[in-house]
Design an enzyme around this catalytic site. Structure first.
Site, mmCIF file in Angstrom:
data_model
loop_
_atom_site.group_PDB
_atom_site.id
_atom_site.type_symbol
_atom_site.label_atom_id
_atom_site.label_comp_id
_atom_site.label_asym_id
_atom_site.label_seq_id
_atom_site.Cartn_x
_atom_site.Cartn_y
_atom_site.Cartn_z
ATOM 1 N N ASP A 96 -2.903 -28.305 91.596
ATOM 2 C CA ASP A 96 -4.156 -28.937 91.205
ATOM 3 C C ASP A 96 -3.825 -30.312 90.623
ATOM 4 O OD1 ASP A 96 -6.864 -29.252 90.416
ATOM 5 O OD2 ASP A 96 -6.384 -28.457 88.430
ATOM 6 N N GLU A 126 -6.377 -32.599 88.393
ATOM 7 C CA GLU A 126 -6.930 -32.846 87.056
ATOM 8 C C GLU A 126 -6.632 -31.670 86.133
ATOM 9 O OE1 GLU A 126 -10.994 -34.697 86.938
ATOM 10 O OE2 GLU A 126 -10.835 -34.317 89.075
HETATM 11 MG MG LIG Z 1 -7.905 -28.748 87.084
#
Ligand SMILES: [Mg+2]
Length: 204
Positions: free
Chosen positions: A7, A9
């Site tokens: 991922d 962010e």
């Molecule tokens: Mg995230």
């Protein structure tokens, strides 16, 4: 062959919308997938709020261009990329991500697109597909890669479940408790060690 899916962010870079909230002083922008698991509802809320405050894509890009990856993120990523193929699976947008991806050495990114109107307002968003992180992992597995994935939030759980091995990295306690099947890591060093041992366990 192993592929590591990460991922973006909350894992490698700060939450873009939280930074935007701080910069604009509008607290409602701080709502993220950690608070609202329904991504479509979250995005409709954000687009409405942008319009309500007269904020355009350029205003968001101005905030992002002042952001940097988290401390140690570039080194963590470079270390992984020396040993594995790495793909970033994100629910952000290509229109947002570029300044941050440049600082991360431009790893492969799969995310979404925004539709911007003639005045520069974000009119709509286009998901590349629904449940994209899970689909990406399943597609990579269909190519005979073994997939190790790591994320921090609700929108990663499909990816973590589809992967051969899935990990959390510094998730909010509530989310970690809801998905106890995914081991929690608290630092890049811990996650690196966890990925290495998973790769060794999975074999070629
Ligand atoms: Mg995230």
């Amino acid at each position: 062959m192993h592929i590591v899916c990460l991922d973006l962010e909350g894992v490698l870079v700060p939450e873009i919308w939280i930074a935007f909230s701080q910069r604009t002083g509008i607290p409602e922008f701080a709502r993220t997938t950690r608070d609202e698991p329904d991504y479509d509802r979250l995005m409709r809320f954000r687009l409405g709020l942008l319009r309500q405050h007269g904020l355009k894509l350029a205003d968001i890009q101005a905030v992002i261009s002042g952001m940097a990856p988290m401390d140690g993120a570039r080194e963590f990523l470079d270390g992984l990329r020396a040993r594995y193929q790495v793909v970033i699976l994100s629910d952000t947008f290509y229109e947002f991500a570029d300044p941050l991806m440049r600082q991360l050495g431009r790893p492969t990114l799969m995310c979404h697109r925004l539709v911007v109107d003639a005045e520069g307002f974000v009119a709509e968003y286009r998901l590349r597909q629904s449940d994209p992180k899970r689909h990406a992992v399943n597609a990579l597995k269909s190519l005979n890669f073994r997939v190790i994935a790591a994320g921090d939030s609700y929108n990663d759980t499909g990816m973590l479940a589809a992967a051969d091995v899935g990990f959390f990295i510094h998730p909010p306690p509530g989310i970690a408790a809801q998905f106890p099947q995914f081991p929690v890591n608290r630092s890049y060093a811990e996650l690196t060690a966890a990925i290495d041992s998973a790769a060794a366990r999975l074999g070629d």
